[in-house]
Write an enzyme that holds these catalytic residues in place. Structure first.
Site, mmCIF file in Angstrom:
data_model
loop_
_atom_site.group_PDB
_atom_site.id
_atom_site.type_symbol
_atom_site.label_atom_id
_atom_site.label_comp_id
_atom_site.label_asym_id
_atom_site.label_seq_id
_atom_site.Cartn_x
_atom_site.Cartn_y
_atom_site.Cartn_z
ATOM 1 N N ASN A 1 0.811 -1.233 0.000
ATOM 2 C CA ASN A 1 0.000 0.000 0.000
ATOM 3 C C ASN A 1 0.837 1.272 0.000
ATOM 4 O O ASN A 1 0.481 2.266 -0.634
ATOM 5 C CB ASN A 1 -0.986 -0.017 1.169
ATOM 6 C CG ASN A 1 -0.320 -0.192 2.502
ATOM 7 O OD1 ASN A 1 0.704 -0.870 2.615
ATOM 8 N ND2 ASN A 1 -0.861 0.419 3.521
ATOM 9 N N GLU B 1 3.372 -5.323 12.351
ATOM 10 C CA GLU B 1 2.428 -4.225 12.157
ATOM 11 C C GLU B 1 1.331 -4.743 11.248
ATOM 12 O O GLU B 1 1.568 -4.960 10.051
ATOM 13 C CB GLU B 1 3.129 -3.026 11.491
ATOM 14 C CG GLU B 1 4.179 -2.369 12.345
ATOM 15 C CD GLU B 1 3.648 -1.882 13.672
ATOM 16 O OE1 GLU B 1 2.444 -1.529 13.755
ATOM 17 O OE2 GLU B 1 4.422 -1.866 14.638
ATOM 18 N N CYS C 1 -3.228 1.444 6.459
ATOM 19 C CA CYS C 1 -3.684 0.736 7.661
ATOM 20 C C CYS C 1 -4.269 1.701 8.689
ATOM 21 O O CYS C 1 -5.003 1.293 9.578
ATOM 22 C CB CYS C 1 -2.548 -0.077 8.251
ATOM 23 S SG CYS C 1 -1.068 0.895 8.540
ATOM 24 N N GLU D 1 7.140 0.447 16.233
ATOM 25 C CA GLU D 1 8.185 0.986 15.372
ATOM 26 C C GLU D 1 8.360 2.465 15.714
ATOM 27 O O GLU D 1 7.664 3.013 16.553
ATOM 28 C CB GLU D 1 7.770 0.823 13.898
ATOM 29 C CG GLU D 1 7.584 -0.628 13.496
ATOM 30 C CD GLU D 1 7.302 -0.798 12.006
ATOM 31 O OE1 GLU D 1 6.374 -0.145 11.489
ATOM 32 O OE2 GLU D 1 8.029 -1.571 11.368
HETATM 33 O O1 TXE Z 1 -0.971 -8.886 2.451
HETATM 34 P P1 TXE Z 1 0.104 -9.888 2.908
HETATM 35 P P2 TXE Z 1 -1.859 -8.937 1.130
HETATM 36 C C1 TXE Z 1 -4.297 -6.366 4.737
HETATM 37 C C2 TXE Z 1 -5.443 -5.928 3.877
HETATM 38 C C3 TXE Z 1 -5.296 -6.777 2.691
HETATM 39 C C4 TXE Z 1 -4.843 -8.080 3.323
HETATM 40 C C5 TXE Z 1 -4.100 -8.993 2.433
HETATM 41 O O2 TXE Z 1 -6.658 -6.206 4.512
HETATM 42 O O3 TXE Z 1 -6.469 -6.933 1.979
HETATM 43 O O4 TXE Z 1 -3.998 -7.663 4.365
HETATM 44 O O5 TXE Z 1 -3.149 -8.255 1.679
HETATM 45 C C6 TXE Z 1 4.390 -11.152 2.350
HETATM 46 N N1 TXE Z 1 5.408 -15.417 5.001
HETATM 47 N N2 TXE Z 1 -3.129 -5.533 4.601
HETATM 48 O O6 TXE Z 1 -2.222 -10.323 0.740
HETATM 49 O O7 TXE Z 1 -0.092 -11.186 2.215
HETATM 50 C C7 TXE Z 1 3.889 -10.595 1.051
HETATM 51 O O8 TXE Z 1 4.614 -11.129 -0.037
HETATM 52 C C8 TXE Z 1 6.101 -14.268 4.927
HETATM 53 C C9 TXE Z 1 -2.944 -4.613 5.637
HETATM 54 O O9 TXE Z 1 -1.214 -8.162 0.120
HETATM 55 O O10 TXE Z 1 0.118 -9.862 4.376
HETATM 56 C C10 TXE Z 1 4.103 -9.106 1.258
HETATM 57 O O11 TXE Z 1 5.467 -8.776 1.047
HETATM 58 N N3 TXE Z 1 5.704 -13.227 4.171
HETATM 59 C C11 TXE Z 1 -1.717 -3.910 5.580
HETATM 60 C C12 TXE Z 1 3.757 -8.933 2.730
HETATM 61 O O12 TXE Z 1 3.907 -10.233 3.304
HETATM 62 C C13 TXE Z 1 4.554 -13.337 3.501
HETATM 63 C C14 TXE Z 1 -0.929 -3.797 4.388
HETATM 64 C C15 TXE Z 1 2.335 -8.436 2.981
HETATM 65 O O13 TXE Z 1 1.419 -9.239 2.296
HETATM 66 C C16 TXE Z 1 3.776 -14.514 3.552
HETATM 67 C C17 TXE Z 1 -1.207 -4.816 3.404
HETATM 68 C C18 TXE Z 1 4.245 -15.579 4.360
HETATM 69 N N4 TXE Z 1 3.578 -16.742 4.483
HETATM 70 C C19 TXE Z 1 -2.294 -5.622 3.541
HETATM 71 N N5 TXE Z 1 2.672 -14.337 2.797
HETATM 72 C C20 TXE Z 1 -1.466 -2.916 6.634
HETATM 73 N N6 TXE Z 1 -2.188 -3.004 7.716
HETATM 74 O O14 TXE Z 1 -0.617 -2.068 6.493
HETATM 75 C C21 TXE Z 1 2.754 -13.098 2.276
HETATM 76 N N7 TXE Z 1 3.894 -12.489 2.683
#
Ligand code: TXE
Length: 480
Positions: free
Chosen positions: A150, A248, A282, A461
């Site tokens: 994001n 986070e 977020c 953080e």
């Molecule tokens: O996030 P992911 P996604 C929330 C928001 C969104 C949902 C899913 O609701 O719709 O999460 O988003 C890495 N082990 N937020 O799927 O999967 C991934 O490659 C280690 C809130 O995009 O959590 C990326 O680099 N890493 C939010 C990072 O994790 C893993 C911001 C985040 O991706 C992994 C984004 C694993 N098993 C989404 N699986 C906020 N609150 O700021 C994925 N990743």
């Protein structure tokens, strides 16, 4: 078509397995680049480079480390416009937002921690006249930094900068959905003369690369920002390995509007807090609670303002709402609007896919949605949507609003709008969130602790909190 590469041991390299994945431009829906679909073997190579670079980087005088990081900050500033264009194209966010917020903040992250480390100190404890204890804060080793899509460069550097400043070396993974500015950062680091292996960037899928970083025996600290489910998965792997963990995670942030607020100032900011970056922050305030006497006035003015937000090409200056990040995410957000209707909600505006004329006709755009008449316990009001959807809920008094505001499993941020200073403090103390903004939103001082309670995360953080996370505190006791 541009081909991104990993940054390992100071050089750009293709993934060892030779596999690639597509990078999409959300505003057009088209594939415009390819990124490495890396494997655990690439993570191994990065961890090895980081481990070898660690002793020299950790031993380097802080002033010299700071100079390296300041050079990176300077380059980000010099390349602001190019980086902002890359960020906007990769993520779908308005170019104007990337230029004014994302990229300047990435430079600031480096500058802030490069200078913070020069002022860091640690504690001493005198045990009467018998002994003196002093605390050494030493870098941990190789830090794993995993960031989301994001605020791509903004959040990527928010982790990397303190980790490096504290003397750690880093293996980092940006989101595979928005890898472009992290790739540009590798070139910046090469040009700035950052010693090889100090920062390593491995691109690829979360389940492959992210999981390999989390499980790697030579990476003892993990700093992650992303979804709550992913955070839980990371904790399941990292906890039994006794890694340091900073998580986070998501939010479902309440905005509390009391009838005595400064209405005009409140309205401007509450529109921004709900829909900035298409609601994909977020910290966005997606549940707006309005004190009943003000409810109708607020609702009508708010809906007018939201209807006026122009949805369209992120490159156009007048665009307030760009594209959401992916087709999958667009479907998820539209699915929540449909759910809101099923749950009895009345959609006052937006919530539809938009197809702008011209080059963006196939892009992933959603008109910002405002929904009322939903109970606070329904799924729409409890689950993180992370898109341009805000709900309005009336309340009667502080106790009522606090019960509703605190009802979700999340606890990241809240904002409170009132002119009554006593009430503001009282309400702030009872909100179950890591961050409370009073009469403002996302006003950030990088020295303050940043993070959430409950399922919004673990650890903080920012400022010393980040430097503490990325160091090991060791007590040395000397008998006098
Ligand atoms: O996030 P992911 P996604 C929330 C928001 C969104 C949902 C899913 O609701 O719709 O999460 O988003 C890495 N082990 N937020 O799927 O999967 C991934 O490659 C280690 C809130 O995009 O959590 C990326 O680099 N890493 C939010 C990072 O994790 C893993 C911001 C985040 O991706 C992994 C984004 C694993 N098993 C989404 N699986 C906020 N609150 O700021 C994925 N990743």
């Amino acid at each position: 078509m541009e081909q991104l590469q990993n940054y390992i041991q100071g050089a750009l390299s293709d993934p060892l397995g030779g596999a690639w994945m597509p990078v999409h431009e959300p505003a057009t829906g088209a594939v415009y680049a390819r990124l490495p679909d890396s494997t655990p073997a690439d993570v191994d190579a990065a961890a090895k480079a980081a481990r070898e670079a660690f002793p020299a980087w950790a031993a380097m005088p802080a002033e010299e480390r700071a100079r390296h990081l300041l050079r990176i900050a300077d380059s980000i500033e010099e390349q602001r416009d190019d980086l902002a264009a890359a960020e906007s194209r990769d993520n779908g966010k308005p170019l104007q937002l990337a230029t004014s917020v994302d990229i300047p903040r990435a430079a600031k992250n480096f500058r802030f921690f490069a200078t913070a480390i020069l002022h860091a100190s640690s504690e001493a404890h005198a045990t009467d006249t018998e002994a003196i204890n002093y605390t050494l804060r030493q870098p941990i080793g190789v830090a794993g930094c995993i960031s989301p899509w994001n605020l791509p460069l903004y959040l990527f550097t928010w982790k990397i900068a303190p980790a490096l400043a504290a003397g750690n070396t880093v293996v980092a993974k940006p989101s595979e959905i928005t890898p472009m500015t992290a790739f540009r950062l590798s070139q910046i680091c090469i040009d700035a003369g950052l010693p090889p292996g100090v920062l390593n960037i491995v691109h690829g899928r979360g389940a492959e690369v992210g999981a390999a970083i989390t499980a790697h025996p030579d990476i003892p600290a993990i700093s992650f920002t992303g979804g709550t489910q992913t955070g839980a998965q990371i904790a399941r792997t990292a906890a039994p390995m006794f890694k340091k963990l900073s998580l986070e995670l998501g939010g479902k942030n309440p905005t509390l509007v009391f009838a005595d607020c400064d209405f005009d100032a409140m309205l401007d900011t509450v529109v921004r807090s709900a829909f900035s970056n298409q609601g994909e922050i977020c910290l966005c305030g997606s549940r707006i609670f309005i004190e009943r006497p003000l409810y109708e006035t607020f609702r009508d003015a708010f809906v007018d303002r939201v209807r006026a937000l122009r949805v369209g090409d992120p490159l156009d200056e007048g665009t307030a709402q760009g594209a959401v990040v992916s087709e999958e995410h667009m479907q998820k957000v539209l699915g929540y609007v449909a759910l809101a209707r099923e749950e009895g909600g009345r959609v006052l505006c937006g919530g539809e896919r938009v197809r702008p004329e011209g080059r963006c006709a196939d892009g992933w755009f959603i008109s910002p949605a405002v929904i009322e008449d939903l109970p606070f316990q329904c799924r729409t009001n409890q689950e993180e949507i992370f898109g341009p959807v805000a709900t309005l809920l009336p309340f009667d008094g502080e106790e009522d609003v606090l019960a509703m505001a605190n009802s979700t499993p999340y606890g990241l941020a809240a904002s409170v709008w009132t002119q009554d200073i006593t009430r503001a403090h009282r309400v702030a103390a009872h909100l179950q969130t890591g961050i409370v903004w009073i009469n403002c939103w996302m006003l950030r001082d990088l020295r303050t602790p940043f993070g959430g309670m409950k399922q919004s995360g673990v650890g903080r953080e920012g400022g010393w909190e980040a430097l503490r996370f990325f160091t090991e505190a060791r007590n040395i006791c000397v008998k006098l």
